[in-house]
Design an enzyme around this catalytic site. Structure first.
Site, short mmCIF file in Angstrom:
data_model
loop_
_atom_site.label_atom_id
_atom_site.label_comp_id
_atom_site.label_asym_id
_atom_site.label_seq_id
_atom_site.Cartn_x
_atom_site.Cartn_y
_atom_site.Cartn_z
N GLY A 19 -6.80 3.76 1.13
CA GLY A 19 -5.82 2.68 1.07
C GLY A 19 -4.41 3.18 0.91
O GLY A 19 -3.73 3.55 1.87
N CYS A 20 -3.93 3.21 -0.33
CA CYS A 20 -2.52 3.51 -0.59
C CYS A 20 -2.16 4.96 -0.30
O CYS A 20 -1.03 5.25 0.10
CB CYS A 20 -2.17 3.14 -2.03
SG CYS A 20 -2.34 1.36 -2.35
N VAL A 21 -3.11 5.89 -0.49
CA VAL A 21 -2.82 7.29 -0.15
C VAL A 21 -2.64 7.43 1.36
O VAL A 21 -1.66 8.00 1.84
CB VAL A 21 -3.95 8.22 -0.66
CG1 VAL A 21 -3.81 9.62 -0.06
CG2 VAL A 21 -3.93 8.29 -2.18
N ALA A 50 0.81 -1.21 0.00
CA ALA A 50 0.00 0.00 0.00
C ALA A 50 0.85 1.27 0.00
O ALA A 50 0.66 2.15 -0.84
CB ALA A 50 -0.95 -0.01 1.20
N THR A 87 0.56 5.86 2.58
CA THR A 87 1.72 6.66 2.21
C THR A 87 1.86 7.88 3.12
O THR A 87 2.96 8.23 3.54
CB THR A 87 1.62 7.09 0.74
OG1 THR A 87 1.64 5.90 -0.09
CG2 THR A 87 2.77 7.99 0.34
#
Length: 217
Positions: free
Chosen positions: A153-155, A124, A158
């Site tokens: 999710g990935c945002v 992710a 991060t």
């Protein structure tokens, strides 16, 4: 900022959530997973993210004008998903993100140019298993503007890893997107409360227009 994206719980404010990190001296743009597999609603993991793509392009243009680093990310797996770890047990749609397929290519609507930094990841966060942190440090970056998908999710992953790595995360809500409107809004509230600053797109661009940075290799 949209009233729906502001912390409205008096207890949160009383406890000190949502204070501002602010911009540092040198920004970089991280574009998370704006690939066809996520931005094409016909795909298993896709959604209509046209507006987020267009907003991201505005940030790309603003960063190019001042020479701020831009890092595009994609995600892809071997045909047997052996490099997806146990995560592939959770989402069957990951089988649509095979290395070399159109689904793992950046959305063609993105304003990319030859020589852009395009990095691949497996998990992710854009920091997980990549040299992103080292690149940012070598470029003198202290602030990361995070765009892309998905917000929940990935945002979000991060942004959490960015602040844990000593960077100041900035998220323009117009430049991130999700399959779920509810998840999008809640994740923006969560990030703004605890991990980074959610800043309207026009304000981010206005800040970028006020600074100048040398291009770093």
């Amino acid at each position: 900022m949209d009233q729906d994206l502001q912390i409205d719980d008096p207890l949160f404010k009383e406890k000190g959530f949502g204070r501002r990190i602010g911009f540092g001296r040198h920004c970089a743009l991280i574009v998370v997973d704006m690939i066809r597999g996520f931005t094409d609603p016909a795909q298993p993991l896709g959604a209509d993210l046209k507006q987020a793509v267009l907003a991201t392009n505005r940030l790309v243009a603003a960063c190019r004008r001042i020479g701020a680093p831009i890092h595009f990310f994609t995600v892809g797996y071997r045909a047997d998903l052996s490099d997806a770890g146990v995560w592939q047990r959770k989402m069957g749609g990951m089988a649509s993100l095979l290395e070399g397929s159109d689904n793992v290519r950046l959305d063609p609507r993105l304003d990319t140019v030859d020589g852009d930094s395009i990095m691949s990841k497996k998990y992710a966060s854009c920091f997980a298993g990549t040299d992103l942190a080292a690149r940012l440090v070598s470029q003198g970056v202290d602030t990361v503007i995070v765009t892309g998908c998905t917000t929940s999710g990935c945002v979000r992953a991060t942004v959490v890893d960015a602040v844990q790595s000593g960077f100041r995360p900035i998220v323009a809500p117009e430049a991130v997107g999700d399959r779920s409107g509810a998840a999008h809004r809640q994740s923006l509230l969560d990030m703004d409360a605890k991990y980074g600053d959610v800043v309207p797109l026009d304000e981010v661009i206005a800040h970028l227009s006020r600074i100048a940075q040398p291009v770093e290799a």
